[in-house]
Design an enzyme around this catalytic site. Structure first.
Site, PDB file in Angstrom:
ATOM      1  N   CYS A  72     -12.812  67.428  43.379  1.00  0.00           N
ATOM      2  CA  CYS A  72     -11.539  67.654  42.692  1.00  0.00           C
ATOM      3  C   CYS A  72     -10.382  67.795  43.667  1.00  0.00           C
ATOM      4  O   CYS A  72      -9.346  67.168  43.531  1.00  0.00           O
ATOM      5  CB  CYS A  72     -11.627  68.892  41.807  1.00  0.00           C
ATOM      6  N   CYS A  77      -9.214  65.165  41.107  1.00  0.00           N
ATOM      7  CA  CYS A  77      -8.101  65.571  40.242  1.00  0.00           C
ATOM      8  C   CYS A  77      -6.783  65.763  40.982  1.00  0.00           C
ATOM      9  O   CYS A  77      -5.736  65.275  40.546  1.00  0.00           O
ATOM     10  CB  CYS A  77      -8.438  66.883  39.533  1.00  0.00           C
ATOM     11  N   LYS A  80      -5.342  62.546  42.753  1.00  0.00           N
ATOM     12  CA  LYS A  80      -5.049  61.626  41.645  1.00  0.00           C
ATOM     13  C   LYS A  80      -3.764  62.029  40.930  1.00  0.00           C
ATOM     14  O   LYS A  80      -2.896  61.203  40.650  1.00  0.00           O
ATOM     15  CB  LYS A  80      -6.247  61.628  40.693  1.00  0.00           C
ATOM     16  N   TYR A 212     -11.855  57.905  31.981  1.00  0.00           N
ATOM     17  CA  TYR A 212     -10.708  58.588  32.598  1.00  0.00           C
ATOM     18  C   TYR A 212     -10.194  57.836  33.823  1.00  0.00           C
ATOM     19  O   TYR A 212      -9.016  57.514  33.926  1.00  0.00           O
ATOM     20  CB  TYR A 212     -11.138  59.958  33.143  1.00  0.00           C
ATOM     21  N   ILE A 213     -11.107  57.647  34.779  1.00  0.00           N
ATOM     22  CA  ILE A 213     -10.701  57.168  36.090  1.00  0.00           C
ATOM     23  C   ILE A 213     -10.108  55.770  36.009  1.00  0.00           C
ATOM     24  O   ILE A 213      -9.083  55.467  36.636  1.00  0.00           O
ATOM     25  CB  ILE A 213     -11.897  57.213  37.064  1.00  0.00           C
ATOM     26  N   GLU A 216      -6.625  55.976  34.366  1.00  0.00           N
ATOM     27  CA  GLU A 216      -5.652  56.648  35.226  1.00  0.00           C
ATOM     28  C   GLU A 216      -5.217  55.764  36.390  1.00  0.00           C
ATOM     29  O   GLU A 216      -4.020  55.667  36.698  1.00  0.00           O
ATOM     30  CB  GLU A 216      -6.241  57.969  35.720  1.00  0.00           C
ATOM     31  N   HIS A 471      12.762  74.615  19.393  1.00  0.00           N
ATOM     32  CA  HIS A 471      13.579  73.438  19.097  1.00  0.00           C
ATOM     33  C   HIS A 471      14.701  73.268  20.116  1.00  0.00           C
ATOM     34  O   HIS A 471      15.314  74.256  20.507  1.00  0.00           O
ATOM     35  CB  HIS A 471      14.182  73.575  17.694  1.00  0.00           C
ATOM     36  N   GLU A 476       6.943  71.466  18.935  1.00  0.00           N
ATOM     37  CA  GLU A 476       7.156  72.059  17.614  1.00  0.00           C
ATOM     38  C   GLU A 476       6.528  71.221  16.506  1.00  0.00           C
ATOM     39  O   GLU A 476       6.290  71.733  15.398  1.00  0.00           O
ATOM     40  CB  GLU A 476       8.645  72.263  17.349  1.00  0.00           C
TER      41      GLU A 476
END
Length: 498
Positions: A72, A77, A80, A212-213, A216, A471, A476
């Site tokens: 990681c 992570c 990346k 994922y990889i 990404e 807001h 929201e």
């Protein structure tokens, strides 16, 4: 005093373990996020002598190099996400023109500058992790560790010297490594390790994979100006996520200029003067500067000597553990990706914490895998927590209510970018409990972390509705989705092949 034995030398000392004494209360193999957490917290819970070993540092891992901090921090992570930030500026600078920023027509991107900054940061974090261990009183050994007995580990140091230590408990936290498909020319491709440390920024990139990889890195390279072709076996990327949200991600990737190739695979890579020729199972050919294999990861257990000790592993090499992360050998434990349960860094941290509580804190604690949020850092990102619509229907005993909102984020109304944010809530019709939440759009992971707390507390849709929104914000929308988009009969169990 630690008992050492030069296996290939002449030194030999008494086996203190036979007398009921151990060199360490705990010895950890693997100093990634999970291993570091487990060792540090074990000292906090009363372990007097804790040791940990890790391979020497290098940005690109192999069987004999790694680094404190693990995948990681060093090649996952963190670096990346740094590249995702870098790539995101490309689109944001384009959007800035409609906000009054007069920018040069041509913007230059310096890949090597970003690469150096990224490397500097992971070196800094590597040092921080080492200090965390030192400050906790954990003894760090640099070298390759393996298990040689139920209470004994061997560490091969950089000079080849082998040391053996006895330990009351052994924890394996060696993570996982990239797996590449066996096709002709596979040696021409790279994995995510190398992709984070390329000397030159590719102008033409081919990415194989739909997880994922793959998504990404396709986003990163496209955001930096490269042409990108993404090949994946299913109709949509990100198998296992909510199908509706997968379709949103696919549209966004295509909208950002990524060439999508669903239901296609690569069959051969050939080195040419112009680059790497890529052949597909549909007879297509294209040429790229770089080909990334993002086709999954496998547990990093091959060199641990587990079979000789009797530790059970599955067919992929994942270490089998019980609910408390204990193997079939009572003194040996395992956490993180090497167990192939839920392969996320925060999950490894949780498992490390639970291990320390269980073994040294006198508080048997099972990791809780419900309502774990996660994010795919595509551009824009996808983030989810809880059940997808398909999972909710599969598990349902009654009807499921689905609430969705698709809107143009406020930022895009001025910039002119045609990219909608999509949000979704999945609700149990009988109990009103929110079972899952998803979002694809800017800041989705930051928003979803707060939603995860609500789901962990068992929040109902009525409680979402009674919450006052902030807001103007995208967040929201999660508390203003009043109308049911659809009601699904829980008795029907649709199957997805996408």
């Amino acid at each position: 005093m630690a008992r050492k034995m030069l296996i290939d030398g002449e030194l030999s000392q008494t086996n203190e373990a036979e007398e009921g004494h151990f060199d360490f209360d705990l010895f950890v193999i693997g100093a990634g996020s999970g291993g570091v957490r487990a060792s540090r917290f074990s000292t906090n819970f009363g372990a007097k002598k804790v040791g940990i070993c890790e391979l020497p540092f290098h940005p690109i891992s192999s069987e004999v190099i790694g680094g404190v901090g693990g995948t990681c921090v060093i090649r996952g992570c963190v670096p990346k996400k740094i590249l995702v930030y870098g790539a995101s500026f490309g689109g944001e600078l384009e959007d800035a023109r409609n906000y009054g920023w007069e920018l040069k027509e041509n913007l230059d991107f310096n890949w090597k500058k970003l690469l150096k900054k990224k490397t500097d940061e992971i070196l800094r974090l590597n040092g921080i992790y080492k200090r965390l261990l030192s400050n906790a009183g954990v003894k760090l050994y640099e070298g390759e560790g393996r298990v040689v007995g139920p209470n004994e580990v061997e560490v091969t140091q950089l000079d080849g010297t082998k040391l053996r230590y006895s330990a009351k408990h052994i924890l394996i936290a060696t993570g996982s490594r990239a797996h590449s498909p066996a096709i002709p020319g596979q040696e021409l491709a790279i994995t995510s390790d190398e992709a984070l440390s390329l000397e030159e920024m590719p102008k033409r990139a081919v990415v194989l994979g739909g997880g994922y990889i793959a998504v990404e890195f396709a986003s990163i390279w496209r955001g930096m100006g490269a042409s990108v072709d993404l090949f994946f076996r299913k109709e949509l990327p990100l198998r296992g996520f909510d199908d509706e949200m997968r379709a949103v991600v696919a549209r966004n990737l295509e909208g950002r200029g990524i060439n999508m190739h669903p239901r296609k695979n690569l069959t051969e890579l050939i080195k040419t003067e112009d680059g790497i020729k890529v052949r597909t199972d549909h007879g297509e050919e294209l040429v790229a500067d770089v080909v990334l294999f993002a086709t999954g990861r496998i547990p990093n257990s091959k060199r641990l000597n587990l079979e000789a000790v009797g530790v059970e592993v599955d067919k992929m090499g994942a270490i089998k553990v019980n609910e408390h992360s204990q193997t079939n050998i009572p003194s040996i434990w395992a956490i993180g990706d090497v167990t192939n349960r839920m392969n996320l860094t925060p999950v490894a941290l949780m498992e490390g914490t639970c291990f320390a509580k269980t073994v040294f804190g006198g508080e048997p604690t099972k990791p809780d895998y419900d309502h774990i949020p996660c994010a795919v850092f595509s551009i824009p990102p996808l983030s989810v927590v809880g059940l997808s619509e398909e999972q909710a229907i599969e598990q349902a005993t009654g009807d499921i209510l689905v609430f969705t909102s698709s809107f143009n984020p406020m930022r895009n109304t001025i910039s002119g970018r045609q990219e909608k944010t999509v949000m979704k809530l999945v609700v149990d019709a009988d109990t009103d409990k929110v079972l899952g939440a998803s979002m694809c759009g800017p800041d989705a992971p930051e928003i979803m972390q707060g939603i995860a707390i609500a789901l962990k507390c068992g929040a109902t849709k009525a409680q979402f509705d009674s919450t006052v929104g902030i807001h103007p914000s995208a967040a929201e929308e999660f508390v203003t989705m009043r109308s049911v988009s659809r009601r699904v009969d829980g008795a029907k169990k649709p199957k997805t092949s996408m």
